[in-house]
Design a protein around this motif. Structure first.
Motif, mmCIF file in Angstrom:
data_model
loop_
_atom_site.group_PDB
_atom_site.id
_atom_site.type_symbol
_atom_site.label_atom_id
_atom_site.label_comp_id
_atom_site.label_asym_id
_atom_site.label_seq_id
_atom_site.Cartn_x
_atom_site.Cartn_y
_atom_site.Cartn_z
ATOM 1 N N GLU A 173 0.799 -1.229 0.000
ATOM 2 C CA GLU A 173 0.000 0.000 0.000
ATOM 3 C C GLU A 173 0.830 1.276 0.000
ATOM 4 O O GLU A 173 0.265 2.373 0.048
ATOM 5 N N PHE A 174 2.168 1.133 -0.066
ATOM 6 C CA PHE A 174 3.039 2.308 -0.021
ATOM 7 C C PHE A 174 4.013 2.291 -1.193
ATOM 8 O O PHE A 174 4.538 1.247 -1.577
ATOM 9 N N GLY A 175 4.250 3.474 -1.739
ATOM 10 C CA GLY A 175 5.213 3.607 -2.826
ATOM 11 C C GLY A 175 6.622 3.780 -2.307
ATOM 12 O O GLY A 175 6.874 3.779 -1.091
ATOM 13 N N ASP A 176 7.553 3.948 -3.225
ATOM 14 C CA ASP A 176 8.954 4.132 -2.844
ATOM 15 C C ASP A 176 9.160 5.425 -2.059
ATOM 16 O O ASP A 176 10.173 5.579 -1.371
ATOM 17 N N ASP A 177 8.225 6.355 -2.185
ATOM 18 C CA ASP A 177 8.303 7.613 -1.442
ATOM 19 C C ASP A 177 7.701 7.507 -0.047
ATOM 20 O O ASP A 177 7.597 8.501 0.671
#
Length: 234
Positions: A173-177
């Motif tokens: 649920e989370f991107g690389d950012d």
């Protein structure tokens, strides 16, 4: 009603439920999360929750549990314990977000709650304050941690809001950012923060009256009477 002591059984004072001049300052919300991993998904969800609360106009603090000792393994004067307790006294509402580990909240989450006393002198630091509960899971969606935290919220005499969030497979649920991707899970976190903000506005001015109890008024009067009788006998 022969079991009731009329002197301590009060009619409901509606004027105390609806203050004429509600507080105008931003709601003060403290956020706790239950992991100290370098990339903690409960911390990342908590950061998203804080952004949402700030967008609504809340004044927020996040407590980071790194360095917090085990309960009873250090004096109350330990800097991290003192920091946590001061933040709890400051807050009008709280957010608890824990990973689910072995079918339960983490020990880190529980340790933070255990360091919060039911009373600090004559002040109950959590009584009547609002609470929102959330959890993250590495696998399929579960509600074990939020259910446990609801029990603890009741024990701490908090007003736990109806809505809650459980993020399954949080690593997806989370991107690389480290920002949460758009999803139904994100929408639920937004729902929970919106509801917490509203409930805090509704209850913060009247919380002492909402949790004023017949049994405690009776107990306090009896304790006072015993002290007076003791002084008279000296």
């Amino acid at each position: 009603m022969p079991a009731l002591q009329p002197a301590h059984w009060h009619a409901i004072d509606r004027s105390r439920l609806f203050p004429a001049a509600p507080s105008a300052h931003p709601p003060r919300i403290l956020l706790l999360y239950g992991s100290v991993r370098p990339r903690s998904f409960s911390r990342l969800v908590t950061l998203e929750a804080e952004r949402l609360l700030r967008a609504l106009g809340a004044d927020t603090r996040i407590f980071h549990a790194n360095g917090l000792p085990l309960p009873d393994d250090a004096p109350d004067s330990h800097p991290k314990v003192a920091e946590l307790r001061e933040a709890v006294q400051w807050a009008e509402g709280m957010v608890w977000c824990s990973p689910e580990r072995h079918g339960a909240m983490t020990a880190i989450m529980k340790a933070q709650i255990d360091w919060i006393p039911l009373a600090l002198g004559a002040v109950r630091p959590t009584q009547g304050k609002t609470l929102a509960v959330m959890q993250v899971s590495g696998g399929s969606q579960s509600f074990n941690a939020v259910n446990q935290m609801r029990v603890l919220g009741r024990w701490m005499r908090m007003l736990t809001i109806p809505n809650q969030s459980s993020v399954a497979k949080a690593y997806q649920e989370f991107g690389d950012d480290d920002r949460m991707k758009p999803s139904a899970y994100y929408d639920r976190v937004a729902d929970v923060m919106e509801e917490l903000f509203k409930f805090t506005l509704l209850t913060r001015d009247v919380a002492p009256y909402l949790v004023d109890r017949y049994s405690e008024r009776k107990e306090s009067a009896e304790a006072l009477e015993r002290r007076v009788d003791l002084r008279r006998s000296v």
